[in-house]
Motif scaffolding. Sequence first.
Motif, PDB file in Angstrom:
ATOM      1  N   ARG A  52       2.942  10.046  -2.055  1.00  0.00           N
ATOM      2  CA  ARG A  52       2.050   8.386  -2.284  1.00  0.00           C
ATOM      3  C   ARG A  52       3.240   7.603  -3.028  1.00  0.00           C
ATOM      4  N   THR A  53       3.143   8.134  -4.008  1.00  0.00           N
ATOM      5  CA  THR A  53       3.585   7.027  -5.447  1.00  0.00           C
ATOM      6  C   THR A  53       4.513   6.424  -4.893  1.00  0.00           C
ATOM      7  N   ALA A  54       5.707   6.684  -3.720  1.00  0.00           N
ATOM      8  CA  ALA A  54       6.875   6.758  -4.573  1.00  0.00           C
ATOM      9  C   ALA A  54       7.246   5.516  -3.832  1.00  0.00           C
ATOM     10  N   SER A  55       6.758   4.465  -3.050  1.00  0.00           N
ATOM     11  CA  SER A  55       6.850   3.287  -3.239  1.00  0.00           C
ATOM     12  C   SER A  55       6.024   2.092  -3.004  1.00  0.00           C
ATOM     13  N   ASP A  56       6.268   1.423  -3.031  1.00  0.00           N
ATOM     14  CA  ASP A  56       4.969   0.260  -2.464  1.00  0.00           C
ATOM     15  C   ASP A  56       4.868  -0.913  -1.761  1.00  0.00           C
ATOM     16  N   ASP A  57       6.593  -0.664  -1.494  1.00  0.00           N
ATOM     17  CA  ASP A  57       7.178  -1.442   0.301  1.00  0.00           C
ATOM     18  C   ASP A  57       5.973  -0.934   1.158  1.00  0.00           C
ATOM     19  N   ARG A  58       5.666  -1.290   1.932  1.00  0.00           N
ATOM     20  CA  ARG A  58       4.993  -1.558   3.337  1.00  0.00           C
ATOM     21  C   ARG A  58       6.037  -0.346   4.144  1.00  0.00           C
ATOM     22  N   GLU A  59       7.400  -0.781   4.654  1.00  0.00           N
ATOM     23  CA  GLU A  59       8.152  -0.378   5.494  1.00  0.00           C
ATOM     24  C   GLU A  59       8.608   1.493   4.604  1.00  0.00           C
ATOM     25  N   ALA A  60       8.635   1.781   3.869  1.00  0.00           N
ATOM     26  CA  ALA A  60       8.860   3.127   3.054  1.00  0.00           C
ATOM     27  C   ALA A  60       8.329   3.274   2.875  1.00  0.00           C
ATOM     28  N   PHE A  61       6.687   2.872   3.043  1.00  0.00           N
ATOM     29  CA  PHE A  61       5.449   4.244   2.408  1.00  0.00           C
ATOM     30  C   PHE A  61       5.011   4.736   4.136  1.00  0.00           C
ATOM     31  N   VAL A  62       5.268   3.956   5.018  1.00  0.00           N
ATOM     32  CA  VAL A  62       5.372   4.357   5.986  1.00  0.00           C
ATOM     33  C   VAL A  62       5.681   5.634   6.044  1.00  0.00           C
ATOM     34  N   SER A  63       7.384   5.366   6.710  1.00  0.00           N
ATOM     35  CA  SER A  63       8.221   6.074   6.467  1.00  0.00           C
ATOM     36  C   SER A  63       8.084   7.604   5.933  1.00  0.00           C
ATOM     37  N   ASN A  64       7.960   7.260   4.422  1.00  0.00           N
ATOM     38  CA  ASN A  64       7.255   8.560   4.052  1.00  0.00           C
ATOM     39  C   ASN A  64       5.789   9.133   3.901  1.00  0.00           C
ATOM     40  N   PHE A  65       4.939   8.257   4.986  1.00  0.00           N
ATOM     41  CA  PHE A  65       4.229   8.984   5.646  1.00  0.00           C
ATOM     42  C   PHE A  65       4.488   9.774   6.450  1.00  0.00           C
TER      43      PHE A  65
END
Length: 598
Positions: A52-65
């Motif tokens: 979860r903490t790998a990125s604060d960028d919203r688009e990257a966060f959604v991709s990581n999720f």
Amino acid sequence: MRRRGLAGPLCVALLVLGGCGIPAQTEVQVDGSGPAAGAGASSSRRGEPPTRTASDDREAFVSNFLSAAAGEPERAYTRVKGFIAREDKSRLQEKQGSEIAVNVVRLTEKPVITENANGLFTVRVPVQQIGVLRANGVLAPPVATETEYQFSLRNARQPGQEGAEEGGLYVTDPPTVLLLEDEALRRYYQPHTVYFWNSDGTRLVADQRYQPLAVPRERLVSEVVKWLVAGPSDWLRQGVIGLPDRTALINNAIKTDGRWEVNLDLPGDDRRKLEKLGIQLACSLPDLDGQLQLTTRNQSQVTIPDLEKHRLAHPVYPLTGGPQRFTVYEGAIHPLSFPAEASGTVPLRAEDNHNVVSASVRRAGDKVLAAMVTTVPGGRQRLVAGLGADPVQVMTPGPQAFGAIGRPVWLRSLDPAQPYGLVVADGRLYRFDDRARMLQVPVSASGRVTAVAASLDGHRIALIVGGRLYLSSANLDGGMVSLGPVRPVATTLTDLSAVDWAGENTLAVAGSTNRSAVYVVGVDGAQEAALVKDVGARVTHLAVYPTNPTSAVLIMYEANGVAYRYPADTIRRDQVLETTPPPSGVRPGSPTAPFFLF
């Protein structure tokens, strides 16, 4: 809409078939008793998706999720819940063991992230359902029907607030199922083929699995044994046999002094079954070298002395000779000539080679199987078939005439007493034999059947029914051909019109993306890439040589009465051999219905 391709212009690796061993007699040695295998070691994690903490960028966060479920299945819920806000973690209902399932989806558009007045962000994810990835590595047909998922994002509470959390973003109101984007499937898993014997034990049939990259490599042998013990994918069961009930792996496989040792509980202590399992494992572990030793609880033992030599000496698909190209021109089959390619001669008598619409000709040992669709008076069509030495001396017309017959395909059985094929006629599927006798084959999908193709093992069948792509397995027992339940295959193509096998686990499929196109599609729908993005007209005929190990993809197709060689080269009349010039003032026709003889 995003079209996700395979690595490289086509990812030719997907078209390459590996070698393995299915000889009539092998170098397998049946020994006496042997030592029991001990537990293998496992270590270090690799191929884990971002946290979860790998990125604060919203688009990257959604991709990581949408990647978080990737990896070893028993930790999937832990990884996904790491992204979910504490007040919503209970929405995701955990399952255990074999019940763990991940919904694999293809994003049809980029996720839309909208900021709300309350400080939350709403995320809308349009998807196509591809399948359900199960704990045993099988990507099964999809169960969900959703075309969109929605959830929200919020920032972590500020330090000092009650119940303060780590910084970054959290998912709120999450989906109630595990989701995995198809790109994450490619990034964090390795496709792996395992093999099961057909019902008479003469041929191995491929079955695709997905191995998480996070699983240590030293566990691969044990994982493959477990896959074989668990049995084939549901859609494949009609055409293959699994291991005896109650077969189990004892401990993990271990490697000692260059020898892999596998200890099994095999009911009945049948040495022949143990020997055949050894062949399955040799094929299902193509990178394994050294010796393979299988031992049962009762100490029976089978050894393959050299796995690499075994595979090189005994390819899974023992084809003889390279492919030769043919086409239908002016109502007759003719060879084609291209630079650096061998040309053949038509394996039919001249008196049989007329009124041809399409054809399928293949080698069967030292003989040739030939099937042709021919025109008859009244504008109807009839199947004609024969078996014999080159040239085939007897071609028998079938007793039935139809309004329209598709391209016939022969099933590549190793049994010379079973010269069977499949063909579509007037929207139904039929089995035919070397005397063109036809018998309808029921298909468990609604709609008109418009195309059929058979894999090199002769037991996996691709169908287009009602404009959609399906797979099924064929059973050839007792002189009959029956199909098991169909498995739908997801693709972004619509209005499908033609299909052929492009490799062991890939299909070439013609359809529409608002333009007529030809794609390569994985057998489970998880992978697809464009071969020809704009054909210019609906593809009505498609032929592929599916064992091509070079970068030159061997595909031919027909659209609007014109034949093409991949990618878009028109097959010209001067490339057609054994023709005579048309009479003066008569315009020559075009080559049509091209096919490969191999």
